[in-house]
Design a protein around this motif. Structure first.
Motif, mmCIF file in Angstrom:
data_model
loop_
_atom_site.group_PDB
_atom_site.id
_atom_site.type_symbol
_atom_site.label_atom_id
_atom_site.label_comp_id
_atom_site.label_asym_id
_atom_site.label_seq_id
_atom_site.Cartn_x
_atom_site.Cartn_y
_atom_site.Cartn_z
ATOM 1 N N UNK A 1 95.616 66.628 6.580
ATOM 2 C CA UNK A 1 94.928 65.344 6.395
ATOM 3 C C UNK A 1 93.680 65.247 7.267
ATOM 4 N N UNK A 2 93.819 65.616 8.532
ATOM 5 C CA UNK A 2 92.742 65.404 9.502
ATOM 6 C C UNK A 2 92.026 66.684 9.931
ATOM 7 N N UNK A 3 92.509 67.838 9.504
ATOM 8 C CA UNK A 3 91.982 69.099 10.017
ATOM 9 C C UNK A 3 90.737 69.587 9.304
ATOM 10 N N UNK A 4 89.708 69.856 10.088
ATOM 11 C CA UNK A 4 88.484 70.468 9.588
ATOM 12 C C UNK A 4 88.116 71.648 10.459
ATOM 13 N N UNK A 5 86.922 72.197 10.259
ATOM 14 C CA UNK A 5 86.489 73.339 11.065
ATOM 15 C C UNK A 5 84.988 73.256 11.307
ATOM 16 N N UNK A 6 84.606 73.561 12.551
ATOM 17 C CA UNK A 6 83.210 73.700 12.926
ATOM 18 C C UNK A 6 82.848 75.178 12.944
ATOM 19 N N UNK A 7 81.619 75.480 12.581
ATOM 20 C CA UNK A 7 81.094 76.835 12.743
ATOM 21 C C UNK A 7 80.128 76.815 13.915
ATOM 22 N N UNK B 1 85.485 70.293 5.892
ATOM 23 C CA UNK B 1 85.578 68.857 6.134
ATOM 24 C C UNK B 1 86.952 68.358 5.681
ATOM 25 N N UNK B 2 87.643 67.578 6.511
ATOM 26 C CA UNK B 2 88.992 67.119 6.155
ATOM 27 C C UNK B 2 88.954 65.953 5.174
ATOM 28 N N UNK B 3 90.071 65.661 4.511
ATOM 29 C CA UNK B 3 90.135 64.484 3.631
ATOM 30 C C UNK B 3 89.897 63.179 4.384
ATOM 31 N N UNK B 4 90.400 63.086 5.625
ATOM 32 C CA UNK B 4 90.190 61.901 6.466
ATOM 33 C C UNK B 4 89.441 62.354 7.711
ATOM 34 N N UNK B 5 88.238 61.819 7.895
ATOM 35 C CA UNK B 5 87.382 62.223 8.999
ATOM 36 C C UNK B 5 87.486 61.206 10.133
ATOM 37 N N UNK B 6 87.898 61.673 11.318
ATOM 38 C CA UNK B 6 88.021 60.818 12.499
ATOM 39 C C UNK B 6 86.856 61.120 13.426
ATOM 40 N N UNK C 1 76.481 77.887 3.652
ATOM 41 C CA UNK C 1 77.298 78.860 2.942
ATOM 42 C C UNK C 1 77.760 78.251 1.636
ATOM 43 N N UNK C 2 78.177 79.109 0.717
ATOM 44 C CA UNK C 2 78.584 78.622 -0.601
ATOM 45 C C UNK C 2 79.818 77.737 -0.505
ATOM 46 N N UNK C 3 80.642 77.928 0.534
ATOM 47 C CA UNK C 3 81.865 77.146 0.666
ATOM 48 C C UNK C 3 81.639 75.682 0.972
ATOM 49 N N UNK C 4 80.468 75.323 1.522
ATOM 50 C CA UNK C 4 80.213 73.930 1.869
ATOM 51 C C UNK C 4 79.495 73.167 0.762
ATOM 52 N N UNK C 5 79.151 73.825 -0.340
ATOM 53 C CA UNK C 5 78.425 73.153 -1.419
ATOM 54 C C UNK C 5 79.216 71.972 -1.968
ATOM 55 N N UNK C 6 80.542 72.076 -1.981
ATOM 56 C CA UNK C 6 81.383 71.009 -2.549
ATOM 57 C C UNK C 6 81.364 69.742 -1.700
ATOM 58 N N UNK C 7 80.883 69.819 -0.462
ATOM 59 C CA UNK C 7 80.877 68.648 0.410
ATOM 60 C C UNK C 7 79.585 67.833 0.312
ATOM 61 N N UNK C 8 78.602 68.324 -0.407
ATOM 62 C CA UNK C 8 77.286 67.685 -0.360
ATOM 63 C C UNK C 8 77.230 66.345 -1.066
#
Length: 218
Positions: A38-44, A116-121, A158-165
């Motif tokens: 739910x809350x987990x994302x990742x930074x590069x 990016x997580x579904x719920x961003x804190x 990266x191509x993986x982040x296109x869905x977040x735009x």
């Protein structure tokens, strides 16, 4: 190309302008749980050192998991959540590195959002340390929107982040610290119910708010 990612050696990934980037997962052994889903994302986090290697891969990146983003709001240039996120991803210059020829070099470190997580804190870092005053609180008003759209500059290229735009996060809760000291104070929170109504919680007192506009003014 994979290079024994399981043993921490990392792998090469093609980055911007077809340049190879040395990638490494930090805490890759982290257990997947309902909380991280739910809350987990990742930074590069990418460190670029000009002329530091002879194999043509001067960039090294770590993927760092998070369950909330801690945002520095102490700078005079930060007055909104967007400003704070701009500060988070701003490149940082680091002295003290050397090229393979033994010459001094200035490295550049930058963090961007990779997952990016579904719920961003978002955690606003209200307490800072000053040499002459010790720990003090940043009391200034930070503006935040009812909906937050992710700026392209905050995302990894990266191509993986296109869905977040086109992702937009809707505000559903705010926690406030009242007081001037990190060692004490009082907490209240505003929460949006499933039907859209906003409620303010102050210990055992619960108050209905007229709209999200009342929340955005606090």
């Amino acid at each position: 190309t994979e290079d024994s990612a399981d043993n921490g050696a990392g792998w090469l990934e093609v980055g911007p302008n077809n340049r190879a980037v040395n990638m490494r997962d930090v805490h890759s052994e982290a257990v997947r749980t309902p909380i991280t889903q739910i809350f987990g994302g990742a930074l590069q986090s990418t460190l670029t050192v000009p002329g530091a290697t002879s194999d043509g891969t001067p960039r090294r990146s770590n993927r760092e998991p998070f369950q909330w983003l801690a945002l520095d709001v102490s700078s005079d240039s930060v007055s909104t959540i967007g400003d704070a996120l701009d500060e988070l991803v701003a490149p940082e210059s680091i002295e003290g590195y050397m090229t393979v020829q033994g010459q001094p070099a200035t490295a550049t470190k930058q963090m961007v959002l990779e997952r990016v997580p579904p719920v961003l804190v978002l955690h606003l870092k209200r307490f800072v340390f000053c040499a002459d005053e010790g720990v003090k609180k940043v009391h200034k008003f930070i503006e935040y929107p009812a909906e937050l759209a992710l700026a392209p500059a905050w995302l990894a290229r990266s191509s993986g982040t296109a869905r977040y735009r086109n992702v937009r996060f809707r505000l559903t809760g705010v926690i406030y610290h009242h007081g001037s000291h990190a060692s004490g104070g009082h907490y209240t929170c505003d929460i949006q119910r499933s039907g859209g109504e906003w409620l303010q919680f102050d210990d055992v007192d619960i108050e209905s708010l007229e709209s999200v506009d009342a929340v955005l003014k606090e």
